[in-house]
Motif scaffolding. Structure first.
Motif, short mmCIF file in Angstrom:
data_model
loop_
_atom_site.label_atom_id
_atom_site.label_comp_id
_atom_site.label_asym_id
_atom_site.label_seq_id
_atom_site.Cartn_x
_atom_site.Cartn_y
_atom_site.Cartn_z
N ARG A 1 -1.94 -1.73 -3.53
CA ARG A 1 -3.41 -2.33 -3.72
C ARG A 1 -4.11 -1.51 -3.09
NH1 ARG A 1 -2.69 -5.50 -7.68
NH2 ARG A 1 -0.56 -6.20 -7.39
N ARG A 2 -3.85 -0.50 -2.19
CA ARG A 2 -4.28 0.71 -1.45
C ARG A 2 -3.62 1.62 -1.57
NH1 ARG A 2 -7.14 -3.35 -1.91
NH2 ARG A 2 -8.26 -4.47 -0.25
N ALA B 1 -3.32 5.96 0.17
CA ALA B 1 -4.14 6.84 0.78
C ALA B 1 -3.67 8.60 0.24
CB ALA B 1 -3.67 7.16 2.50
N VAL C 1 0.97 -1.25 0.01
CA VAL C 1 0.03 -0.28 0.16
C VAL C 1 0.97 1.32 -0.07
CG1 VAL C 1 -1.82 -1.25 1.20
CG2 VAL C 1 -0.36 0.23 2.32
N ARG D 1 -7.45 5.75 5.76
CA ARG D 1 -7.58 6.46 4.77
C ARG D 1 -7.22 5.77 3.44
NH1 ARG D 1 -5.89 12.91 5.70
NH2 ARG D 1 -6.91 12.93 3.65
N LEU D 2 -6.77 4.77 3.51
CA LEU D 2 -6.52 3.75 2.67
C LEU D 2 -7.90 3.32 1.56
CD1 LEU D 2 -3.82 1.36 4.11
CD2 LEU D 2 -3.56 3.14 2.50
N GLU D 3 -7.79 3.54 0.51
CA GLU D 3 -8.88 3.12 -0.44
C GLU D 3 -8.28 2.10 -1.54
OE1 GLU D 3 -10.60 6.43 -1.95
OE2 GLU D 3 -11.49 7.00 0.11
N PRO D 4 -8.98 1.29 -2.09
CA PRO D 4 -8.46 0.40 -3.00
C PRO D 4 -7.95 1.14 -4.45
CG PRO D 4 -10.77 -0.09 -2.37
CD PRO D 4 -10.50 1.17 -1.79
N TRP D 5 -6.82 0.58 -4.88
CA TRP D 5 -6.11 1.32 -6.25
C TRP D 5 -4.95 0.50 -6.56
CZ3 TRP D 5 -1.53 4.42 -6.09
CH2 TRP D 5 -1.22 5.15 -7.55
N GLU E 1 -5.23 -8.91 -7.13
CA GLU E 1 -6.24 -8.10 -7.17
C GLU E 1 -7.72 -8.92 -7.02
OE1 GLU E 1 -6.99 -5.02 -7.24
OE2 GLU E 1 -4.89 -4.46 -7.13
#
Length: 450
Positions: free
Chosen positions: A405-406, A408, A376, A433-437, A447
């Motif tokens: 994968r996550r 912020a 991340v 504050r981590l979001e998928p990406w 994934e």
């Protein structure tokens, strides 16, 4: 000023003597005077950062066996007209010159003992690459409690060069960039040491900062140099020499050869070649090992950090190319193991720094039930950042297991007082504050399972 400081220190009972004196020093003439007096009299100096809490200062002073704790910029030394105590005619090279705490980012700080001989060897090796003369002026704005700041003083002493001291105050260098740029112009500094964060701030300064013709070298170290930052510096005419060093080696281990450009390979900027007399090897685990006369004596109250062949075992990972250039790949303790694959955060950060709108990046791992850890990142971004464009670039530049994968997205990333990113604080700040990406891809098993 140094003679006056010697009188005061003698009055305090700090010299003559062989026990360390703890010093809270800033890059000022007021601090440099007692430092020079103690060095001249062969008294070891325990250097403490001004931002350290009082309790931590006292704890470190006790561990080092310091006879006194002085902070000349906040508490003036006593004045006396007593005769200047005579300095020793000779001082053995093995005598400790400084005791420096490590950053302590992974626990209790170690106390690194550095001898006078090690500092002399380091200064001479540095001068073999970047010769200094009596007309050189080295701008000192780094903390004296860090070996990078202290080594500016010892190199100047060895070469007979001048040091221009600049203290940014409690607010820190990044808030005084315009003033610092003006000082560099006025004092006609010929050498300047900085961390990448500070150089980036100088390049962003308004009015724009352009180095004057007398500036021969900007030594850049303390953290990885992003390739886009190097490109910006080149375009501005900044004579960058990238370095790799550590407290246990009296600062520099490798440096870009003077008069050449730093090498860049696969988006990673080389830290140059070993200084004369310094050996660098990469062990089977990929760790950097260092041997040479500038190494520390050891740790004051811990086991020696050397292997059976006298090499210093570092926590840094690296590679040497066919020309002997060192590429630092990050710290072994930061390495992420995800799905059985090793990921070095520094290499992923090097790619993230090339994304438009990304000013700072920090990559780390978070626990994952299926893959052990997931990669991340936290990014400091501006309006130029585009998530869709970033996804495309990441898929082109990074192997699937190395892609974050996550993410912020933050306005800025917290920094330590030495200008490095504060990984522990960033992890805490980014956790919620981590979001998928980036988006899921059927070709990517992580994934599908993340």
């Amino acid at each position: 000023r140094a003679e006056d400081a010697a009188r005061s220190l003698a009055l305090l009972g700090a010299l003559p003597g062989q026990q360390p004196v703890a010093c809270v020093l800033r890059p000022t003439v007021t601090s440099l005077a007692p430092l020079l007096a103690l060095v001249a009299h062969g008294v070891p100096v325990l250097l403490l950062h001004p931002r350290l809490p009082a309790a931590d200062r006292e704890t470190l002073a006790r561990r080092a066996g310091a006879t006194r704790l002085i902070a000349p910029d906040t508490e003036a030394l006593p004045r006396t007209r007593a005769p200047v105590p005579p300095a020793p005619q000779t001082i053995e090279p093995a005598t400790p010159l400084a005791i420096l705490p490590t950053s302590g980012s992974s626990g209790t700080p170690k106390l690194v003992v550095l001898s006078r001989g090690a500092f002399v060897a380091s200064a001479r090796a540095s001068a073999a690459n970047l010769p200094l003369g009596s007309d050189d002026r080295w701008l000192l704005c780094l903390p004296l409690a860090h070996v990078g700041g202290l080594s500016i003083v010892t190199r100047a002493l060895e070469a007979g060069s001048a040091v221009v001291a600049y203290d940014p105050g409690a607010a820190g260098l990044l808030t005084r960039v315009t003033e610092l740029a003006g000082l560099m112009q006025r004092c006609r500094a010929t050498v300047f040491s900085a961390v990448p964060t500070l150089l980036g701030a100088l390049l962003d300064a308004s009015p724009p900062w352009t180095p004057h013709p007398e500036l021969r070298a900007v030594l850049l170290g303390g953290a990885a140099t992003p390739a886009p930052l190097l490109a910006r510096a080149r375009a501005r005419g900044v004579p960058v020499l990238v370095t790799y060093g550590l407290t246990e080696a009296c600062s520099q281990v490798t440096v870009t050869p003077f008069g050449t450009e730093p090498r860049v390979a696969n988006g990673t900027v080389s830290a140059g070649r070993p200084l004369p007399g310094v050996e660098v090897a990469i062990d089977a685990e990929g760790r950097i090992r260092v041997r040479g006369p500038s190494l520390c004596t050891g740790y004051l109250d811990d086991r020696a950090p050397f292997d059976e062949n006298g090499f210093l075992i570092t926590d840094d990972l690296g590679q040497l190319d066919e020309h002997g250039n060192l590429f630092v790949l990050g710290r072994a303790s930061d390495r992420i193991v995800t799905g059985g694959e090793n990921v070095d955060p520094a290499q992923v950060e090097a790619v993230l720094h090339t994304l438009p709108g990304v000013s700072t990046a920090c990559v780390f791992g978070v626990p994952d039930e299926r893959f052990g850890e997931l990669v991340v990142c936290a990014l400091a971004v501006d309006a130029a950042f585009s998530a869709p464009s970033a996804r495309v670039l990441l898929e082109r530049r990074l192997a699937p297991h190395a892609r974050p994968r996550r993410v912020a997205l933050l306005d800025r990333l917290p920094l330590l007082h030495n200008g490095k990113i504060d990984r522990a604080a960033i992890k805490r700040l980014a956790a919620a504050r981590l979001e998928p990406w980036p988006p899921a891809s059927s070709a990517d098993p992580q994934e599908r399972g993340a």
